[in-house]
Enzyme design. Structure first.
Site, PDB file in Angstrom:
ATOM      1  N   ALA A  11      51.743  71.927 -23.069  1.00 55.89           N
ATOM      2  CA  ALA A  11      51.176  71.651 -24.392  1.00 55.89           C
ATOM      3  C   ALA A  11      50.882  72.946 -25.140  1.00 55.89           C
ATOM      4  CB  ALA A  11      49.911  70.818 -24.261  1.00 55.89           C
ATOM      5  N   ASP A  48      37.333  70.047 -14.055  1.00 52.91           N
ATOM      6  CA  ASP A  48      37.977  71.322 -14.396  1.00 52.91           C
ATOM      7  C   ASP A  48      37.091  72.119 -15.348  1.00 52.91           C
ATOM      8  OD1 ASP A  48      39.904  73.309 -14.310  1.00 52.91           O
ATOM      9  OD2 ASP A  48      41.151  72.410 -15.877  1.00 52.91           O
TER      10      ASP A  48
END
Length: 490
Positions: free
Chosen positions: A38, A149
């Site tokens: 991305a 994360d």
């Protein structure tokens, strides 16, 4: 805004050219960052207010099964998770080449960029930032979501001056319920909890470790397992030696306790979520929020009522508690004129608390020669009446000392001596037979009790008032220093 130029050049991937991302309602003006599948662009809406957004453009051809699942999870979660400290997903669209996540734009970049500019942050700034992160984490925890994360790169700043922090990138996030465990490797090694690698199974408590690493890095300028190579990092992750804090760094006991509680290798011994959210270093109850002003106003109304009834210690207690909410309400308020009104109100309540403190200050019992001789005669007479009773004579001596300590305004010591004397005197009063000795003892017990209660009320009010002054002074000092920090960063 007029200098922005559309991003229209094709993107090179694996030696082939891929069409640049396009959305009919947006102008792509700047590349903000990119990952394995991305790229994120800054973009303006073509019509209306030309609202700015961050658009995450996911190349469909780069997605495998796992990354597709992560993307779908991220979209599903962000559609539901609406919080001031979580980056908002405004919309998502797609075409033949890309999937577009239209996100809230955060002009200050990410926390890692902020840390690179400053290297270390003072504790009061760290607490401010950590409150933002923890507010979002409590919301996630209440919704049974684990981020998985957490790292500075995934925490965005709304601006470079007095930023609000927002958690982003929910690609690894999962819905987890009590007892649920995961086994797949996820997260970034430097911020990854040891159990992910060392045990191969883990749960939502990995987020607590990651927050501990972020806190450590903010305070000391590096992560606890910072390494020059992946092999060195791997060795540190497998090493069972507890993490130690750098020597000689000045930090509060609460901050140290929180940090050491989070950076515990064994998740069973790590600070649990409930204690984490209630930790005194965070003091989430008094963090700036929309509810602070309402709580402060309610407490102040009660304080005024108690004040009017002459219930002064209780009134001061409510004034002080109100100020503890007014201070974060001032921080939360964005309108400068409203801030000033709140500051004036706080000063009024502090002034009234100081007036009550002066009103309750004990009157010196040695204020006149008549009172002094009268008190002396009564105590000398009682001392003689209790001749041969060492305990009562010791109690009388304690009250004599307390009277002198009151005169010197040594109120804590005087109260202690009155209370010790009363403990003995009340026991003798219960067993004493009727007569002159009992009457005189009762009279003195009543007098000592009145003095002790007066001192206790004064000390209670004084403590509240002193804490209120200390808190407002600290808030003002931190506010000035934080403004200096933002200016220096700029």
């Amino acid at each position: 805004m007029s200098s922005a130029r559309p991003v229209s050049a094709p993107v090179s991937r694996g030696g082939s050219l891929i069409p640049a991302p396009r959305l009919k309602d947006y102008i792509f003006v700047e590349k903000l960052g990119s990952g394995s599948y991305a790229t994120v662009y800054k973009a303006f809406r073509k019509k209306g207010t030309r609202e700015v957004s961050a658009i995450k453009c996911v190349l469909k051809s780069s997605l495998n099964k796992a990354s597709t699942e992560n993307l779908l999870t991220e979209i599903a979660l962000l559609k539901k998770l609406k919080h001031d400290n979580i980056v908002e997903l405004k919309d998502f669209q797609w075409d033949d080449t890309y999937i577009y996540l239209i996100m809230e734009f955060c002009a200050g970049g990410d926390l890692s960029l902020f840390l690179r500019k400053k290297r270390t942050l003072p504790e009061y700034t760290v607490r401010k930032f950590l409150r933002h992160i923890v507010s979002a984490m409590k919301f996630l925890h209440d919704n049974n979501v684990a981020h998985m994360d957490l790292k500075p790169q995934n925490i965005l700043c709304t601006s470079s001056q007095e930023p609000v922090l927002k958690i982003a990138d929910f690609g690894f996030a999962k819905h987890l319920y009590s007892g649920d465990q995961l086994h797949a490797l996820r997260g970034s090694p430097l911020y990854m909890a040891p159990e992910i690698i060392c045990r191969g199974k883990y749960d939502a408590r990995v987020d607590l470790w990651s927050i501990g690493v972020i806190l450590y890095e903010c305070l000391f300028g590096r992560a606890p397992y910072a390494s020059k190579s992946f092999r060195e990092l791997e060795d540190k992750i497998w090493d069972t030696t507890p993490i130690e804090l750098p020597y000689g760094v000045d930090m509060s006991d609460h901050c140290r306790d929180l940090l050491l509680g989070l950076l515990v290798r064994d998740p069973e011994k790590r600070l649990p979520f409930r204690e984490f959210f209630e930790h005194p270093f965070l003091d989430l109850e008094h963090s700036p929020s929309p509810g602070c002003l309402e709580k402060a106003t309610s407490l102040v109304k009660q304080a005024v009522i108690l004040d009017g009834k002459g219930e002064y210690p209780a009134a001061v207690k409510h004034y002080c508690e109100a100020v503890e909410y007014f201070l974060p309400a001032i921080k939360f308020e964005r309108d400068s004129s409203k801030k000033e009104v709140l500051r004036k109100r706080v000063q009024e309540y502090m002034d009234r608390a100081a007036e009550i403190k002066a009103l309750l200050k004990p009157v010196r019992e040695l204020g006149s020669s008549v009172r002094r001789s009268d008190s002396k005669n009564r105590e000398e007479e009682m001392f003689d009446l209790f001749a041969g009773c060492d305990e009562m004579q010791a109690a009388i001596k304690l009250t004599n000392a307390a009277v002198i300590e009151e005169a010197k305004e040594e109120y804590e010591v005087a109260l202690k001596h009155y209370e010790l004397a009363l403990g003995t005197s009340i026991q003798f009063l219960k067993s004493e037979e009727k007569g002159k000795r009992k009457d005189l003892l009762r009279e003195n017990v009543d007098r000592w009790m009145t003095r002790a209660e007066g001192i206790k009320s004064y000390l209670s009010v004084k403590k509240c008032d002193d804490n209120m002054e200390q808190q407002t002074s600290l808030e003002e000092k931190e506010g000035v220093m934080m403004n200096q920090e933002w200016c220096h960063i700029q």
